[in-house]
Write an enzyme that holds these catalytic residues in place. Structure first.
Site, PDB file in Angstrom:
ATOM      1  N   CYS A 119     -10.510  -0.573   5.534  1.00  0.00           N
ATOM      2  CA  CYS A 119      -9.630  -1.747   5.456  1.00  0.00           C
ATOM      3  C   CYS A 119     -10.036  -2.707   6.555  1.00  0.00           C
ATOM      4  O   CYS A 119     -10.758  -2.333   7.479  1.00  0.00           O
ATOM      5  CB  CYS A 119      -8.170  -1.328   5.635  1.00  0.00           C
ATOM      6  N   CYS A 121      -7.640  -4.795   8.253  1.00  0.00           N
ATOM      7  CA  CYS A 121      -6.499  -5.319   9.032  1.00  0.00           C
ATOM      8  C   CYS A 121      -6.606  -5.076  10.539  1.00  0.00           C
ATOM      9  O   CYS A 121      -6.117  -5.885  11.323  1.00  0.00           O
ATOM     10  CB  CYS A 121      -5.170  -4.815   8.488  1.00  0.00           C
ATOM     11  N   CYS A 129      -5.143  -7.566   5.530  1.00  0.00           N
ATOM     12  CA  CYS A 129      -6.088  -6.550   5.058  1.00  0.00           C
ATOM     13  C   CYS A 129      -7.312  -7.142   4.361  1.00  0.00           C
ATOM     14  O   CYS A 129      -8.188  -6.405   3.900  1.00  0.00           O
ATOM     15  CB  CYS A 129      -5.379  -5.561   4.133  1.00  0.00           C
ATOM     16  N   LYS A 198       0.293   2.194  -2.804  1.00  0.00           N
ATOM     17  CA  LYS A 198       0.701   1.920  -1.431  1.00  0.00           C
ATOM     18  C   LYS A 198       1.788   0.860  -1.453  1.00  0.00           C
ATOM     19  O   LYS A 198       1.556  -0.277  -1.875  1.00  0.00           O
ATOM     20  CB  LYS A 198      -0.502   1.431  -0.620  1.00  0.00           C
ATOM     21  N   ARG A 220       2.787  -8.171   4.010  1.00  0.00           N
ATOM     22  CA  ARG A 220       1.774  -7.650   3.087  1.00  0.00           C
ATOM     23  C   ARG A 220       2.292  -7.549   1.650  1.00  0.00           C
ATOM     24  O   ARG A 220       1.718  -6.830   0.832  1.00  0.00           O
ATOM     25  CB  ARG A 220       1.312  -6.267   3.551  1.00  0.00           C
ATOM     26  N   GLU A 236      -1.466   1.310 -11.369  1.00  0.00           N
ATOM     27  CA  GLU A 236      -2.427   1.285 -10.254  1.00  0.00           C
ATOM     28  C   GLU A 236      -3.321   2.527 -10.275  1.00  0.00           C
ATOM     29  O   GLU A 236      -4.532   2.443 -10.068  1.00  0.00           O
ATOM     30  CB  GLU A 236      -1.683   1.229  -8.903  1.00  0.00           C
ATOM     31  N   LYS A 251       1.768   6.617  -0.940  1.00  0.00           N
ATOM     32  CA  LYS A 251       2.156   6.390   0.450  1.00  0.00           C
ATOM     33  C   LYS A 251       3.254   5.347   0.517  1.00  0.00           C
ATOM     34  O   LYS A 251       3.108   4.327  -0.161  1.00  0.00           O
ATOM     35  CB  LYS A 251       0.903   5.934   1.170  1.00  0.00           C
ATOM     36  N   TYR A 316       0.443  13.227  10.624  1.00  0.00           N
ATOM     37  CA  TYR A 316       0.102  13.164  12.046  1.00  0.00           C
ATOM     38  C   TYR A 316       0.374  14.499  12.730  1.00  0.00           C
ATOM     39  O   TYR A 316      -0.056  14.719  13.862  1.00  0.00           O
ATOM     40  CB  TYR A 316       0.887  12.026  12.717  1.00  0.00           C
TER      41      TYR A 316
HETATM   42  C1  PBG Z   1      -3.845  -0.368   6.933  1.00  0.00           C
HETATM   43  C2  PBG Z   1      -3.031   0.864   6.851  1.00  0.00           C
HETATM   44  C3  PBG Z   1      -1.670   1.000   7.154  1.00  0.00           C
HETATM   45  C4  PBG Z   1      -1.380   2.360   7.088  1.00  0.00           C
HETATM   46  C5  PBG Z   1      -2.551   3.009   6.719  1.00  0.00           C
HETATM   47  N1  PBG Z   1      -3.562   2.069   6.564  1.00  0.00           N
HETATM   48  C6  PBG Z   1      -0.675   0.011   7.600  1.00  0.00           C
HETATM   49  C7  PBG Z   1      -0.325  -1.123   6.766  1.00  0.00           C
HETATM   50  O1  PBG Z   1      -0.681  -1.237   5.610  1.00  0.00           O
HETATM   51  O2  PBG Z   1       0.342  -1.983   7.318  1.00  0.00           O
HETATM   52  C8  PBG Z   1      -0.045   2.964   7.398  1.00  0.00           C
HETATM   53  C9  PBG Z   1      -0.074   4.349   7.908  1.00  0.00           C
HETATM   54  C10 PBG Z   1       1.153   4.802   8.590  1.00  0.00           C
HETATM   55  O3  PBG Z   1       2.174   4.106   8.725  1.00  0.00           O
HETATM   56  O4  PBG Z   1       1.119   5.942   9.049  1.00  0.00           O
HETATM   57  N2  PBG Z   1      -4.238  -0.941   5.766  1.00  0.00           N
END
Ligand code: PBG
Length: 326
Positions: A119, A121, A129, A198, A220, A236, A251, A316
């Site tokens: 990505c 970002c 992004c 996502k 976003r 998707e 996610k 995590y």
């Molecule tokens: C970036 C990305 C994000 C996460 C994973 N890749 C953040 C976002 O989209 O703002 C979030 C992961 C997390 O909150 O643990 N594209």
């Protein structure tokens, strides 16, 4: 008829419950995200994510060896670059922290699978992004101009040894473009785990502190999905699988278990669920406040994701969970 006719409690005894468990979480199905920063011997704790720190390449590689010893299946690398610019050029820098960590991990922790978040970002100065459409007055992310940059990033990651590329940008068509670019450069064996579903979620808050990737203006919502939608998740997923995704991810995880179950039923490819930073932080902070038992709450949340149909779990807490489960 004797009463009660059936006694389900019989199977819940300490002697039997582990034998009849329908779902198990194995360390090998866990994926540990790592935040990698430039420098040496750096370990910067992230206040909103107790127990998580940004690591320099040497520390990330050392952590990878510990994770491999615990039987954790994979790491997912996120970079925090020294400099940011409008196009996010740091994302494909072969000397960038993600690429260097991938190289080091492949050498030092060969049993661990190396996955890289793909990505822009964290690398763009505006924090979106993708690249911005210069003609628009507000921050409008230019989908098609972003695709080539994502493909470049994926190839740089594969060149550094990444075995799985995980695009998280949510641009339309990116899985297909990344697949083509990888194949053209001789990386037909490198897999794609797409962040297929996502959502534009409030649960990413702590992550944006960790990766310093909050958008400077706007949000976003024009590329990440509306939490109101489930049918759209299947669309998707269908598109990403058609474009070549080998694994599809949902996610966040726990607030979206209905989506995990629906996706599991809809496709044959492996499904991953991402317990995002806010989900992790809720458990950690509640445990620190004495409100719940961290180990029990974490293992239950991960089990629920598996029960809903996720094969792979990104968390995590992968190291702790592997210790507790193993
Ligand atoms: C970036 C990305 C994000 C996460 C994973 N890749 C953040 C976002 O989209 O703002 C979030 C992961 C997390 O909150 O643990 N594209």
């Amino acid at each position: 008829m004797p009463f009660p006719a059936e006694r389900p409690r019989r199977l819940r005894s300490a002697a039997l419950r582990h034998l009849v468990a329908e779902t198990r979480v194995l360390p090998a199905s866990l994926i540990q995200p790592l935040f990698v920063v430039p420098g040496r011997d750096v370990e910067q704790p992230i206040a909103s994510m107790p127990g998580v720190a940004r690591l320099s390449v040497d520390r990330a590689v050392a952590r990878g060896r510990q994770l491999a010893d615990l039987g954790v299946g994979a790491v997912l690398l996120f970079g925090v670059p020294e400099r940011k610019d409008a196009r996010g050029t740091g994302a494909w820098d072969p000397h960038g922290p993600v690429q260097q960590a991938a190289l080091g991990l492949r050498e030092s922790a060969p049993s661990l699978t190396v996955m890289t978040d793909c990505c822009l970002c964290a690398y763009t100065d505006h924090g979106h992004c993708g690249v911005l459409d210069g003609r628009a007055r507000e921050a409008v992310v230019d989908n098609d101009a972003t695709l080539a940059l994502l493909a470049k990033t994926a190839v740089a990651q594969a060149q550094a040894g990444a075995q799985v590329i995980a695009p998280s940008d949510m641009m339309d068509g990116r899985v297909g473009v990344i697949r083509q670019a990888l194949d053209a450069q001789g990386f037909a064996d490198v897999a794609i785990m797409s962040y297929a579903v996502k959502y534009a979620s409030a649960f990413y808050g702590p992550f944006r502190e960790a990766q310093d990737s909050a958008p400077q203006s706007g949000d976003r919502k024009s590329y990440q999905m509306d939490p109101a939608n489930r049918r759209e998740a299947l669309r998707e997923v269908r598109l990403d699988v058609a474009e070549g995704a080998d694994i599809v991810m949902i996610k966040p995880a726990l607030p979206y278990l209905d989506v995990v179950a629906a996706v599991r039923a809809a496709v044959d490819v492996p499904v991953a669920a991402y317990q995002v930073s806010g989900e992790y932080a809720m458990i950690k902070h509640a445990a620190q406040a004495g409100a719940l038992n961290e180990r029990a709450a974490l293992c239950e949340a991960l089990l629920a994701m598996r029960r809903a149909g996720a094969d792979l779990l990104i968390t995590y807490a992968a190291a702790d969970a592997a210790r507790w489960l193993g």
